[in-house]
Design an enzyme around this catalytic site. Sequence first.
Site, PDB file in Angstrom:
ATOM      1  N   HIS A 149      11.679   1.225   1.721  1.00 48.66           N
ATOM      2  CA  HIS A 149      11.518  -0.043   1.838  1.00 48.66           C
ATOM      3  C   HIS A 149      12.407  -0.809   2.935  1.00 48.66           C
ATOM      4  CE1 HIS A 149       8.429  -0.175  -1.083  1.00 48.66           C
ATOM      5  NE2 HIS A 149       9.199  -0.317  -2.171  1.00 48.66           N
TER       6      HIS A 149
ATOM      7  N   GLY B 288       0.958  -1.119  -0.083  1.00 51.26           N
ATOM      8  CA  GLY B 288      -0.014  -0.041   0.006  1.00 51.26           C
ATOM      9  C   GLY B 288       0.806   1.264  -0.057  1.00 51.26           C
ATOM     10  N   THR B 289       1.957   1.186  -0.518  1.00 50.02           N
ATOM     11  CA  THR B 289       2.904   2.538  -0.708  1.00 50.02           C
ATOM     12  C   THR B 289       2.333   3.693  -1.422  1.00 50.02           C
ATOM     13  OG1 THR B 289       4.598   0.497  -0.874  1.00 50.02           O
ATOM     14  CG2 THR B 289       5.443   2.788  -0.895  1.00 50.02           C
TER      15      THR B 289
ATOM     16  N   LYS C   1      -6.004  -4.203  -8.263  1.00 51.20           N
ATOM     17  CA  LYS C   1      -7.471  -4.152  -7.988  1.00 51.20           C
ATOM     18  C   LYS C   1      -7.803  -3.218  -6.551  1.00 51.20           C
ATOM     19  CE  LYS C   1      -8.629  -8.537  -9.748  1.00 51.20           C
ATOM     20  NZ  LYS C   1      -9.355  -9.943  -9.576  1.00 51.20           N
TER      21      LYS C   1
ATOM     22  N   SER D 282      -0.265  -9.719  -5.457  1.00 57.54           N
ATOM     23  CA  SER D 282       0.039  -8.572  -5.825  1.00 57.54           C
ATOM     24  C   SER D 282       1.441  -8.439  -6.468  1.00 57.54           C
ATOM     25  CB  SER D 282      -0.303  -7.324  -4.700  1.00 57.54           C
ATOM     26  OG  SER D 282      -0.005  -6.250  -5.420  1.00 57.54           O
TER      27      SER D 282
END
Length: 301
Positions: free
Chosen positions: A111, A50-51, A270, A141
Amino acid sequence: KGKGWMTEHLVYYKGCWLTAYGALKGLMFIQDHFKAQPTDIFLATFPKCGTTWLKALIFATMNRSRYDFPSHPLLSASPHDCVPFLDAYIFQNNPVSSIHSLPSPRLFATHIPYDLLPNSMISSGSRFVYICRNPKDVLVSKWVFMNKARPKELPPLSLEDAFELFCKGVSHYGPFWDHVLGYWKASLESPEKILFLKYEEMMREPFVLLKRLTEFLGQPFSLEEESDGVVHEIIRLCSFENLSSLEVNKTKVKRFSNQLVIDNCDFFRKGRVGDWENHLTKEMIERLDQITEEKLEMVLD
Ligand code: A3P
């Protein structure tokens, strides 16, 4: 060395899998040259958690008095162009001076796992917002994303191979579980320094969590802002539906020219919770759940 997601090998460095040319070089640069300031805000994530969404939310929140919604930068620029990626600074011209010339408070995405952060990022008063996500959705994902970024001359990576690599922890900035649990433990020890969010909760209660985020950042919404609908405007602006429909986020812009070629549109697929149900087998689900349980037990012991 672990190969599989891309042509480039991942190397195992101090408990973490990194691309040798990109992420490892970036990390070395940060460890040697980056000095955190007490006002810095870091958005830390494992890839695919969700970055992009959080970049948009934090950027819109921190800059809410600077821009009108109808002419907001997020309508014409990718969230990735609004929030710099600390790990990739080394690939800029004059990286040291370009970092130093950023106005305060600086906002960066990274990250890097908690245990590999340079000292100044931990010991200065800077703050972290971390977002985690269900590993089953992360795997799906990431599998789709990496196949889009994969050079056309290579055959697509099968879900089975992606699953095996992910379970073994061989994944960019992996193992996934160590990444999440590193920040989670640190957030329990220093809740004033690290806000730990979950993608699924953010989807369910964006209003509550966005308010929590602004309080953590020391910029709570005023009663006037709340009654003017500013919170809802930000949520709407940064929603998957809105961002993914914008022309800028549909365009094909090459990113990370070193080894990964990623288009803006590839960051939007999505945007749902539980899509793993459409892809993973019963055995895959059981194994991922089992690893999660074992890793949690190790941390809680
Ligand atoms: P899916 O592939 O499950 O759709 P990251 O930004 O860390 O690379 O994560 C990408 C994931 O976040 C993708 O998940 C993407 O669709 C989803 N995403 C991107 N923007 C989003 C938004 N505004 N709201 C919710 N999810 C979003």
